[in-house]
Design an enzyme around this catalytic site. Structure first.
Site, PDB file in Angstrom:
ATOM      1  N   PHE A   1     -11.780  13.220 -49.460  1.00  0.00           N
ATOM      2  CA  PHE A   1     -12.370  13.567 -48.161  1.00  0.00           C
ATOM      3  C   PHE A   1     -12.741  12.278 -47.447  1.00  0.00           C
ATOM      4  O   PHE A   1     -13.556  11.499 -47.928  1.00  0.00           O
ATOM      5  CB  PHE A   1     -13.616  14.450 -48.304  1.00  0.00           C
ATOM      6  CG  PHE A   1     -14.162  14.846 -46.966  1.00  0.00           C
ATOM      7  CD1 PHE A   1     -13.632  15.924 -46.268  1.00  0.00           C
ATOM      8  CD2 PHE A   1     -15.180  14.110 -46.367  1.00  0.00           C
ATOM      9  CE1 PHE A   1     -14.101  16.263 -45.006  1.00  0.00           C
ATOM     10  CE2 PHE A   1     -15.660  14.446 -45.110  1.00  0.00           C
ATOM     11  CZ  PHE A   1     -15.119  15.535 -44.426  1.00  0.00           C
TER      12      PHE A   1
ATOM     13  N   LYS B   1     -23.145   7.470 -44.086  1.00  0.00           N
ATOM     14  CA  LYS B   1     -24.211   8.430 -44.403  1.00  0.00           C
ATOM     15  C   LYS B   1     -25.626   7.847 -44.580  1.00  0.00           C
ATOM     16  O   LYS B   1     -26.465   8.031 -43.731  1.00  0.00           O
ATOM     17  CB  LYS B   1     -23.811   9.261 -45.612  1.00  0.00           C
ATOM     18  CG  LYS B   1     -22.682  10.245 -45.269  1.00  0.00           C
ATOM     19  CD  LYS B   1     -22.512  11.310 -46.316  1.00  0.00           C
ATOM     20  CE  LYS B   1     -21.691  12.475 -45.799  1.00  0.00           C
ATOM     21  NZ  LYS B   1     -20.244  12.342 -45.946  1.00  0.00           N
TER      22      LYS B   1
ATOM     23  N   ASP C   1     -13.836   3.895 -49.639  1.00  0.00           N
ATOM     24  CA  ASP C   1     -14.685   4.722 -48.788  1.00  0.00           C
ATOM     25  C   ASP C   1     -15.983   4.968 -49.542  1.00  0.00           C
ATOM     26  O   ASP C   1     -16.044   5.804 -50.443  1.00  0.00           O
ATOM     27  CB  ASP C   1     -13.948   6.031 -48.464  1.00  0.00           C
ATOM     28  CG  ASP C   1     -14.792   6.970 -47.603  1.00  0.00           C
ATOM     29  OD1 ASP C   1     -16.010   6.754 -47.491  1.00  0.00           O
ATOM     30  OD2 ASP C   1     -14.218   7.935 -47.060  1.00  0.00           O
TER      31      ASP C   1
HETATM   32  C1  LIG Z   1     -19.077  12.417 -45.126  1.00  0.00           C
HETATM   33  C2  LIG Z   1     -17.935  11.558 -45.491  1.00  0.00           C
HETATM   34  C3  LIG Z   1     -17.050  11.074 -44.505  1.00  0.00           C
HETATM   35  C4  LIG Z   1     -17.161  11.483 -43.066  1.00  0.00           C
HETATM   36  O1  LIG Z   1     -18.357  11.072 -42.488  1.00  0.00           O
HETATM   37  P1  LIG Z   1     -18.826  11.729 -41.107  1.00  0.00           P
HETATM   38  O2  LIG Z   1     -20.038  10.943 -40.745  1.00  0.00           O
HETATM   39  O3  LIG Z   1     -19.092  13.164 -41.391  1.00  0.00           O
HETATM   40  O4  LIG Z   1     -17.737  11.566 -40.143  1.00  0.00           O
HETATM   41  C5  LIG Z   1     -16.049  10.225 -44.909  1.00  0.00           C
HETATM   42  N1  LIG Z   1     -15.902   9.869 -46.191  1.00  0.00           N
HETATM   43  C6  LIG Z   1     -16.728  10.319 -47.154  1.00  0.00           C
HETATM   44  C7  LIG Z   1     -16.527   9.864 -48.562  1.00  0.00           C
HETATM   45  C8  LIG Z   1     -17.764  11.181 -46.843  1.00  0.00           C
HETATM   46  O5  LIG Z   1     -18.562  11.642 -47.793  1.00  0.00           O
END
Ligand SMILES: *Cc1c(COP(=O)(O)O)cnc(C)c1O
Length: 423
Positions: free
Chosen positions: A158, A272, A243
């Site tokens: 994700f 986040k 990420d």
């Molecule tokens: C939440 C998340 C995203 C997306 O972040 P948003 O602020 O919702 O756009 C991308 N990568 C990971 C691993 C995430 O947990």
């Protein structure tokens, strides 16, 4: 018209901009007739928070074990972060990227410092995780002068919901309605080193990895896998992009979850927890070659790196550093995992620090979320048998114990309710 303030200043100002006072049910009715349905019906209407606690519009209290999905690193309404944000906003709130500001520069320096970035490393600021990954996607496309288009991501990945980040995201239900997505992304089996070695070649621009897949149910990649990914990408001239939107900034008890693997990636994305609840994202590029891949005019944002967001992040990092928060994450995280592993109904516990996933025996996780809300706990089910916890990093042992003590009853209630619903 006065140029200094709106119609009302001070504590009455907020009340003057929120029309009508409703209870939870009324607010939700207003929600359904005014907000787009992409999130379904929200579980509760929350009005106030303090530390790890939040209260809904009907006055009910909850222990927040999700932290706005790994966002509220210091809990709700942290007085220090609030005061830094307020004073920055009252001084200078926004300037556009035609200009810079001290908080933006100080935050970039701080992130390079915390991530042990080598000389020549740089930062780009965005407002969210998906935007940080969009920047990383564009960075990847500039590898080898734009001649490499293949990008490798993992099954279960994700990376966000905007078109580029969505192309990196694996889940078919999220992707299918929006195809065609930006091309060139291939998804390979999770955690399979041989599959990775076979996939990375001299047409590969980048490999995107989450050190722990959060949305997929808290699934960690091994340090061995991360090292193999570093070796394979280096050998092929591909970028290794981590990420750490969910795993970064103390979530695992370290600044980066990838730290223990002892590798230097080409880039890391953060968001986040970075702003302690304020929207801010970042792409950190490691080394001068990678940092130079995006040049003047090739990327941009209006809000990214604004003084308030960067002040919020600076305050968050400062509080984490100065208040022993990383140690608390390790201690309370270990305590929670140990407690969970000791429960008969729990079949597996995963994760690090305060990013925890655990599985139960039957498809009762969504019913557990409801039972938990009724009992005053906020948790999340990323899968039918999986619960995810990502509480504020300041969660105490006592608070963790409150949840552990309640869990057997929650599981029993969820099992009974799931059976009832199936009839
Ligand atoms: C939440 C998340 C995203 C997306 O972040 P948003 O602020 O919702 O756009 C991308 N990568 C990971 C691993 C995430 O947990």
């Amino acid at each position: 018209m006065s140029e200094s303030v709106g119609p009302i200043a001070g504590s009455d100002a907020k009340a003057s901009v929120i029309t009508g006072v409703s209870n939870g049910a009324d607010w939700l009715a207003r929600y359904s007739s005014s907000l787009m349905g992409v999130f379904g019906t929200p579980q509760r209407v929350l009005v106030r928070g303090a530390g790890c606690l939040v209260w809904d519009a009907d006055g009910k209290e909850y222990l927040d074990l999700l932290g706005g999905i790994a966002v509220n690193a210091l809990g709700h309404a942290n007085p220090f972060v609030t005061s830094v944000i307020s004073s920055q906003l009252a001084t200078l709130g926004h300037v556009s990227n035609f200009f810079t500001s001290p908080t933006q520069i100080a935050l970039a320096e701080k992130l390079l410092d915390l991530t042990h970035a080598p000389a020549g490393s740089k930062v780009f600021f965005a407002n969210s995780g998906t935007e940080a990954n969009e920047a990383a996607f564009k960075l990847a496309r500039r590898n080898s002068g734009g001649n490499r288009t293949k990008i490798i991501a993992l099954e279960g990945a994700f990376h966000g919901r905007t078109m580029g980040a969505l192309a990196l995201t694996a889940k078919e239900a999220y992707r299918a309605p929006f195809e065609p997505l930006p091309g060139g992304v291939v998804h390979i089996p999770f955690g399979d080193i041989e599959a990775l070695r076979a996939a990375v070649d001299d047409s590969t621009a980048a490999v995107f990895l989450e050190p722990i897949q959060g949305e997929a149910g808290v699934r960690p990649l091994s340090a061995e896998y991360l090292r193999a990914a570093r070796e394979a990408t280096t050998a092929a001239g591909a970028l290794l992009i981590l990420d750490e939107v969910q795993t970064g900034i103390g979530r695992t008890g370290k600044w980066l979850a990838s730290e223990d693997a002892g590798i230097v990636p080409d880039a890391v994305t953060l968001a986040k927890g970075l702003g302690g609840g304020f929207p801010v994202g970042a792409l950190v590029t490691f080394g001068s070659t990678t940092s130079a891949l995006l040049t003047a005019g090739q990327h941009g944002t209006t809000f990214g790196g604004n003084p308030v967001a960067t002040a919020a992040a600076l305050a968050t990092l400062h509080a984490i550093e100065s208040q022993g928060v990383l140690q608390n994450v390790l201690t309370v995280g270990a305590h929670l995992r140990e407690g969970l592993a000791g429960l008969e109904a729990v079949t597996e516990v995963r994760g690090e620090g305060l990013l925890i996933g655990f599985d139960v025996k039957a498809d009762i996780a969504p019913a557990m979320v409801s039972a938990a809300l009724d009992a005053g706990f906020i948790i999340n089910s990323p899968g039918p048998r999986t619960i995810r916890l990502a509480p504020p990093l300041i969660l105490t042992i006592d608070q963790a114990d409150r949840f552990l003590d309640a869990l057997p009853t929650l599981i029993a209630t969820a099992t009974a309710n799931t059976a009832k619903d199936a009839q």
